[in-house]
Design a protein around this motif. Structure first.
Motif, PDB file in Angstrom:
ATOM      1  N   TYR A   1       0.856  -1.179   0.000  1.00 29.19           N
ATOM      2  CA  TYR A   1       0.000   0.000   0.000  1.00 29.19           C
ATOM      3  C   TYR A   1       0.898   1.237   0.000  1.00 29.19           C
ATOM      4  CZ  TYR A   1      -3.297  -3.598   1.308  1.00 29.19           C
ATOM      5  OH  TYR A   1      -4.051  -4.750   1.324  1.00 29.19           O
ATOM      6  N   VAL A   2       0.730   2.044  -1.025  1.00 29.16           N
ATOM      7  CA  VAL A   2       1.572   3.227  -1.222  1.00 29.16           C
ATOM      8  C   VAL A   2       0.697   4.464  -1.070  1.00 29.16           C
ATOM      9  CG1 VAL A   2       3.153   4.386  -2.810  1.00 29.16           C
ATOM     10  CG2 VAL A   2       2.983   1.880  -2.829  1.00 29.16           C
ATOM     11  N   PHE A   3       1.221   5.481  -0.427  1.00 27.12           N
ATOM     12  CA  PHE A   3       0.450   6.713  -0.237  1.00 27.12           C
ATOM     13  C   PHE A   3       1.395   7.902  -0.257  1.00 27.12           C
ATOM     14  CE2 PHE A   3       1.342   4.427   3.651  1.00 27.12           C
ATOM     15  CZ  PHE A   3       1.989   5.355   4.458  1.00 27.12           C
ATOM     16  N   ASP A   4       0.861   9.069  -0.586  1.00 27.07           N
ATOM     17  CA  ASP A   4       1.723  10.248  -0.593  1.00 27.07           C
ATOM     18  C   ASP A   4       1.808  10.837   0.810  1.00 27.07           C
ATOM     19  OD1 ASP A   4      -0.171  12.597  -0.259  1.00 27.07           O
ATOM     20  OD2 ASP A   4      -1.057  11.686  -2.040  1.00 27.07           O
ATOM     21  N   SER A   5       2.771  11.727   0.999  1.00 32.42           N
ATOM     22  CA  SER A   5       3.075  12.198   2.352  1.00 32.42           C
ATOM     23  C   SER A   5       2.081  13.219   2.894  1.00 32.42           C
ATOM     24  CB  SER A   5       4.488  12.795   2.402  1.00 32.42           C
ATOM     25  OG  SER A   5       4.596  13.924   1.553  1.00 32.42           O
ATOM     26  N   SER A   6       1.011  13.499   2.153  1.00 31.00           N
ATOM     27  CA  SER A   6      -0.051  14.340   2.712  1.00 31.00           C
ATOM     28  C   SER A   6      -0.841  13.570   3.763  1.00 31.00           C
ATOM     29  CB  SER A   6      -1.000  14.830   1.614  1.00 31.00           C
ATOM     30  OG  SER A   6      -1.820  13.766   1.149  1.00 31.00           O
ATOM     31  N   ALA A   7      -0.729  12.239   3.761  1.00 32.59           N
ATOM     32  CA  ALA A   7      -1.411  11.413   4.769  1.00 32.59           C
ATOM     33  C   ALA A   7      -0.679  11.557   6.094  1.00 32.59           C
ATOM     34  CB  ALA A   7      -1.434   9.957   4.321  1.00 32.59           C
ATOM     35  N   ASP A   8      -1.378  12.103   7.092  1.00 32.29           N
ATOM     36  CA  ASP A   8      -0.769  12.319   8.404  1.00 32.29           C
ATOM     37  C   ASP A   8      -1.256  11.265   9.384  1.00 32.29           C
ATOM     38  OD1 ASP A   8       0.662  14.712   7.730  1.00 32.29           O
ATOM     39  OD2 ASP A   8      -1.239  15.799   7.782  1.00 32.29           O
TER      40      ASP A   8
ATOM     41  N   VAL B   1       1.107  -4.114   7.427  1.00 33.30           N
ATOM     42  CA  VAL B   1       1.246  -4.607   6.053  1.00 33.30           C
ATOM     43  C   VAL B   1       2.369  -3.819   5.381  1.00 33.30           C
ATOM     44  CG1 VAL B   1      -1.174  -5.320   5.773  1.00 33.30           C
ATOM     45  CG2 VAL B   1      -0.504  -2.953   5.249  1.00 33.30           C
ATOM     46  N   PRO B   2       2.911  -4.313   4.258  1.00 26.79           N
ATOM     47  CA  PRO B   2       3.931  -3.533   3.550  1.00 26.79           C
ATOM     48  C   PRO B   2       3.371  -2.190   3.063  1.00 26.79           C
ATOM     49  CG  PRO B   2       3.948  -5.814   2.811  1.00 26.79           C
ATOM     50  CD  PRO B   2       2.712  -5.649   3.647  1.00 26.79           C
ATOM     51  N   THR B   3       4.098  -1.113   3.326  1.00 25.48           N
ATOM     52  CA  THR B   3       3.690   0.225   2.892  1.00 25.48           C
ATOM     53  C   THR B   3       4.901   0.993   2.393  1.00 25.48           C
ATOM     54  OG1 THR B   3       3.987   1.201   5.105  1.00 25.48           O
ATOM     55  CG2 THR B   3       1.791   0.346   4.568  1.00 25.48           C
ATOM     56  N   ASP B   4       4.630   2.049   1.659  1.00 27.33           N
ATOM     57  CA  ASP B   4       5.689   2.977   1.259  1.00 27.33           C
ATOM     58  C   ASP B   4       5.063   4.337   1.003  1.00 27.33           C
ATOM     59  OD1 ASP B   4       8.183   3.951   0.702  1.00 27.33           O
ATOM     60  OD2 ASP B   4       8.385   3.006  -1.257  1.00 27.33           O
ATOM     61  N   VAL B   5       5.901   5.364   1.069  1.00 26.42           N
ATOM     62  CA  VAL B   5       5.430   6.743   0.943  1.00 26.42           C
ATOM     63  C   VAL B   5       6.026   7.399  -0.288  1.00 26.42           C
ATOM     64  CG1 VAL B   5       5.329   9.001   2.060  1.00 26.42           C
ATOM     65  CG2 VAL B   5       5.259   6.928   3.446  1.00 26.42           C
ATOM     66  N   LEU B   6       5.195   8.164  -0.983  1.00 26.53           N
ATOM     67  CA  LEU B   6       5.648   9.025  -2.072  1.00 26.53           C
ATOM     68  C   LEU B   6       5.734  10.435  -1.492  1.00 26.53           C
ATOM     69  CD1 LEU B   6       3.252   7.772  -4.920  1.00 26.53           C
ATOM     70  CD2 LEU B   6       5.579   6.977  -4.416  1.00 26.53           C
ATOM     71  N   PRO B   7       6.930  10.889  -1.097  1.00 24.13           N
ATOM     72  CA  PRO B   7       7.029  12.185  -0.427  1.00 24.13           C
ATOM     73  C   PRO B   7       6.824  13.362  -1.381  1.00 24.13           C
ATOM     74  CG  PRO B   7       9.213  11.262  -0.748  1.00 24.13           C
ATOM     75  CD  PRO B   7       8.242  10.216  -1.201  1.00 24.13           C
ATOM     76  N   LEU B   8       5.959  14.279  -0.966  1.00 24.06           N
ATOM     77  CA  LEU B   8       5.787  15.507  -1.714  1.00 24.06           C
ATOM     78  C   LEU B   8       7.004  16.401  -1.483  1.00 24.06           C
ATOM     79  CD1 LEU B   8       2.721  14.474  -1.135  1.00 24.06           C
ATOM     80  CD2 LEU B   8       2.129  16.777  -1.875  1.00 24.06           C
TER      81      LEU B   8
END
Length: 275
Positions: A5-12, A21-28
């Motif tokens: 599950y990948v999400f951008d860094s606007s998710a706080d 679960v495995p996750t990763d961030v797409l930093p703005l």
């Protein structure tokens, strides 16, 4: 089946949270007086707040496109399913960029979800996506839209300056707000736009109204939970008053990607169906 599950860094979200679960961030990317920083990587929340309060010019930009392409291509090969949850398409170009990469690279096992919000509500949608997918449900945007309807974001800011600068509130309203020292109560609608739910003159008035809205919504959903968020440390006292009596799941600091647009003096909550 292997999923990430990948999400951008606007998710706080609360720093010690483990999604399990495995996750990763797409930093703005964030800019302070035109100097580029990587959100939550090369600049901390506190450092960004200090820049804001000192009067620095702050802006944001979507994640680096090449980085998105490399990560999603890699994960598409390593995992059976890849879910990407982004900030509202109406608030950022991140969704469109990710969608374009998925289409151009023909990443058929990558599913893109528009959270139609930001900050802790994006995190709430992410949790619901994880819960559904890990229980064998194929998550689509249509299903995510139900998660969005199952939750309500309410927040307030001390100054209208940042919203005016970002074009999310008219200059006339901003001027009136400054003159009357009015504080807005804000949310995002089902399309992902920032909307006003009312205005109050004091933080105490905001807390009272926000609690009323949250309590009314909580009565409409089963097993309601609350996720709180705040910016500068002075806002934590207000948030604590707002959260009293609720089933609080977690409390997050609102990071640079969001505070650049609403200001560091911000606090609020998301109330939604439990997961």
């Amino acid at each position: 089946m292997k999923r990430i599950y990948v999400f951008d860094s606007s998710a706080d979200f609360q720093k010690d949270i483990d999604f399990g679960v495995p996750t990763d961030v797409l930093p703005l990317r964030v800019y302070v007086d035109d100097k580029e920083y990587i959100d939550k990587v090369t600049i901390t929340d506190e450092e960004f707040y200090k820049y804001c309060l000192s009067g620095a010019k702050v802006t944001t930009s979507q994640p680096n496109q090449q980085m998105i392409k490399e990560k999603l291509t890699k994960y598409s090969k390593e995992f059976d399913e890849v879910y990407v949850v982004t900030i509202s398409q109406k608030l950022s170009g991140t969704y469109d960029t990710v969608q374009s990469i998925i289409e151009n690279e023909k990443l058929k096992n990558v599913t893109l979800i528009d959270s139609k919000s930001g900050s802790v509500k994006t995190t709430y949608v992410l949790y619901r996506v994880i819960d559904a997918a890990e229980n064998g449900v194929k998550v689509t945007q249509e299903l995510a839209d139900e998660f969005i309807k199952d939750s309500l974001l309410v927040f307030t800011v001390s100054s209208l300056e940042y919203l005016e600068r970002g074009g999310r509130i008219g200059k006339a309203k901003a001027l009136l707000g400054k003159l009357l020292r009015i504080k807005p109560i804000l949310s995002t609608d089902e399309e992902g736009y920032t909307i006003s739910l009312g205005m109050e003159r004091t933080h105490e008035g905001c807390i009272s109204k926000m609690r009323q809205l949250a309590e009314e919504f909580a009565r409409k959903v089963s097993n309601p939970i609350v996720m709180g968020g705040y910016g500068v440390s002075e806002m934590k006292t207000y948030l604590d008053k707002l959260l009293q009596g609720f089933n609080v799941h977690s409390i997050a600091r609102i990071g640079p990607a969001i505070s650049a647009h609403v200001g560091p003096e911000v606090f609020g909550l998301v109330v939604g169906r439990g997961f």
